[in-house]
Design a protein around this motif. Structure first.
Motif, PDB file in Angstrom:
ATOM      1  N   THR A   1       0.781  -1.135  -0.035  1.00  0.00           N
ATOM      2  CA  THR A   1      -0.185  -0.068   0.163  1.00  0.00           C
ATOM      3  C   THR A   1       0.977   1.164   0.049  1.00  0.00           C
ATOM      4  O   THR A   1       0.691   2.346  -0.768  1.00  0.00           O
ATOM      5  N   GLY A   2       1.713   1.090   0.905  1.00  0.00           N
ATOM      6  CA  GLY A   2       2.706   2.401   1.105  1.00  0.00           C
ATOM      7  C   GLY A   2       3.983   2.520  -0.120  1.00  0.00           C
ATOM      8  O   GLY A   2       4.906   3.284   0.249  1.00  0.00           O
ATOM      9  N   ALA A   3       3.947   1.617  -0.944  1.00  0.00           N
ATOM     10  CA  ALA A   3       5.230   1.229  -1.720  1.00  0.00           C
ATOM     11  C   ALA A   3       5.881   2.802  -2.538  1.00  0.00           C
ATOM     12  O   ALA A   3       6.714   3.012  -2.401  1.00  0.00           O
ATOM     13  N   PRO A   4       4.726   3.426  -3.028  1.00  0.00           N
ATOM     14  CA  PRO A   4       5.226   4.503  -3.835  1.00  0.00           C
ATOM     15  C   PRO A   4       5.995   5.440  -3.091  1.00  0.00           C
ATOM     16  O   PRO A   4       6.784   6.298  -3.431  1.00  0.00           O
ATOM     17  N   TRP A   5       5.093   5.682  -1.911  1.00  0.00           N
ATOM     18  CA  TRP A   5       5.671   6.655  -0.888  1.00  0.00           C
ATOM     19  C   TRP A   5       6.860   6.348  -0.389  1.00  0.00           C
ATOM     20  O   TRP A   5       8.173   7.156  -0.579  1.00  0.00           O
ATOM     21  N   PHE A   6       7.354   4.952   0.109  1.00  0.00           N
ATOM     22  CA  PHE A   6       8.457   4.433   0.441  1.00  0.00           C
ATOM     23  C   PHE A   6       9.740   4.491  -0.451  1.00  0.00           C
ATOM     24  O   PHE A   6      10.728   5.090  -0.077  1.00  0.00           O
ATOM     25  N   LYS A   7       9.166   4.650  -1.802  1.00  0.00           N
ATOM     26  CA  LYS A   7      10.306   4.505  -2.747  1.00  0.00           C
ATOM     27  C   LYS A   7      10.935   5.956  -2.866  1.00  0.00           C
ATOM     28  O   LYS A   7      12.016   5.976  -3.148  1.00  0.00           O
TER      29      LYS A   7
END
Length: 310
Positions: A27-33
């Motif tokens: 769910t948070g992958a784009p933000w984490f990246k």
């Protein structure tokens, strides 16, 4: 994570494992990246390497054979071994020949040693992957097994868990592997936990003696072996009052004695009394009036049913 990633600005590379919800983590992958935190949870992501000046990292999360079968549209993929071969082949097509290649994954490699705290995830050995599957990589960093010594296949290594999760890990050394990106030689850095798992054999009287317990680390996760043969009422609660993190208590002697005494006494008591005693022995508390009412209703129904069947 805050100190390493947000404050120091260092990248973090991670994959989802068999205990994780890949969908939830993604769910948070784009933000984490955007914060240089690379968390891969799908096969599609795994085939895109994380690029560094000297190394390509391929982050392969735990997956089932059906995921590879659907992704590659290949019905011949039935086992995790077949799936892994296909995945590695696809990764090799992305290799930059001027760089080293490191695989980060979460699987059980054939020949590895388990501990008691690991979940057996295979059915008929389907999750076993042979170490020669990873020949193309310069280093393979694995998760899933809790011991850093689970397998010794040169460039294939398990990091092991940072903490001890079962008694079988009590004497394990925990820590992290530090990998030199030029030589690809790993160095193990041992870590000392704030609370360790410890074992102690003594009588109940000794364990509750201030002279004894003041000499022990009462904040440790304790595994006690009790030498007493007699029944000790409310034993666990008494011990937890002194050792709040006691994990298990085993009797070195007297299992049969306790069982026989309890069994003999149970024969002379009404079923409801036996259950009330059992509840109090297990929880240290008596049944509430409401619980007693539920118990009596249930017993009455069970006994009536038994009589009708007879």
């Amino acid at each position: 994570f805050i100190q390493i990633n947000l404050e120091a600005g260092l990248p973090i590379l991670a994959v989802s494992g068999n205990h994780d919800s890949a969908t939830r983590l993604a769910t948070g992958a784009p933000w984490f990246k955007q914060r240089n935190f690379h968390l891969h949870t799908t096969l599609e992501e795994a085939l895109v390497p994380i690029e560094f000046p000297e190394v390509q990292f391929f982050l392969l999360p735990y997956f089932e054979p059906i995921a590879a079968r659907l992704y590659f549209e290949d019905d011949s993929i039935k086992t995790i071994g077949q799936a892994m071969l296909r995945v590695v082949q696809a990764m090799e097509e992305k290799f930059d020949p001027t760089k080293k290649h490191v695989l980060v994954s979460h699987f059980f490699v054939a020949g590895s040693l388990r501990t008691e705290s690991e979940t057996t995830v295979e059915v008929g050995g389907l999750d076993a992957v042979t170490s020669d599957t990873f020949t193309a990589f310069d280093y393979v960093a694995l998760g899933h097994l809790h011991s850093k010594n689970a397998i010794k296949e040169g460039k294939v290594r398990y990091s092991g868990s940072l903490l001890k999760y079962s008694l079988s890990e009590m004497n394990d050394e925990k820590g992290v592997w530090l990998l030199d990106s030029q030589t690809m030689e790993p160095e193990f850095i041992a870590l000392t936990p704030l609370q360790d798992i410890k074992h102690y054999e003594a009588s109940f009287a000794e364990l509750t003696d201030p002279v004894i317990y003041q000499s022990l680390d009462r904040e440790a996760f304790w595994h006690f072996e009790i030498t007493d043969r007699a029944v000790i009422p409310n034993m666990m609660n008494q011990l937890r009052a002194i050792y709040p993190y006691v994990l298990t208590v085993e009797r070195k002697n007297g299992h049969d004695v306790v069982r026989q005494v309890t069994k003999k006494r149970a024969k002379t008591l009404a079923p409801i009394v036996v259950l009330q005693d059992f509840f109090k022995e297990m929880t240290g508390e008596s049944l509430t009036p409401t619980q007693s009412e539920w118990l009596e209703t249930g017993l009455t129904f069970a006994l009536d049913t038994e009589k009708r069947e007879d």
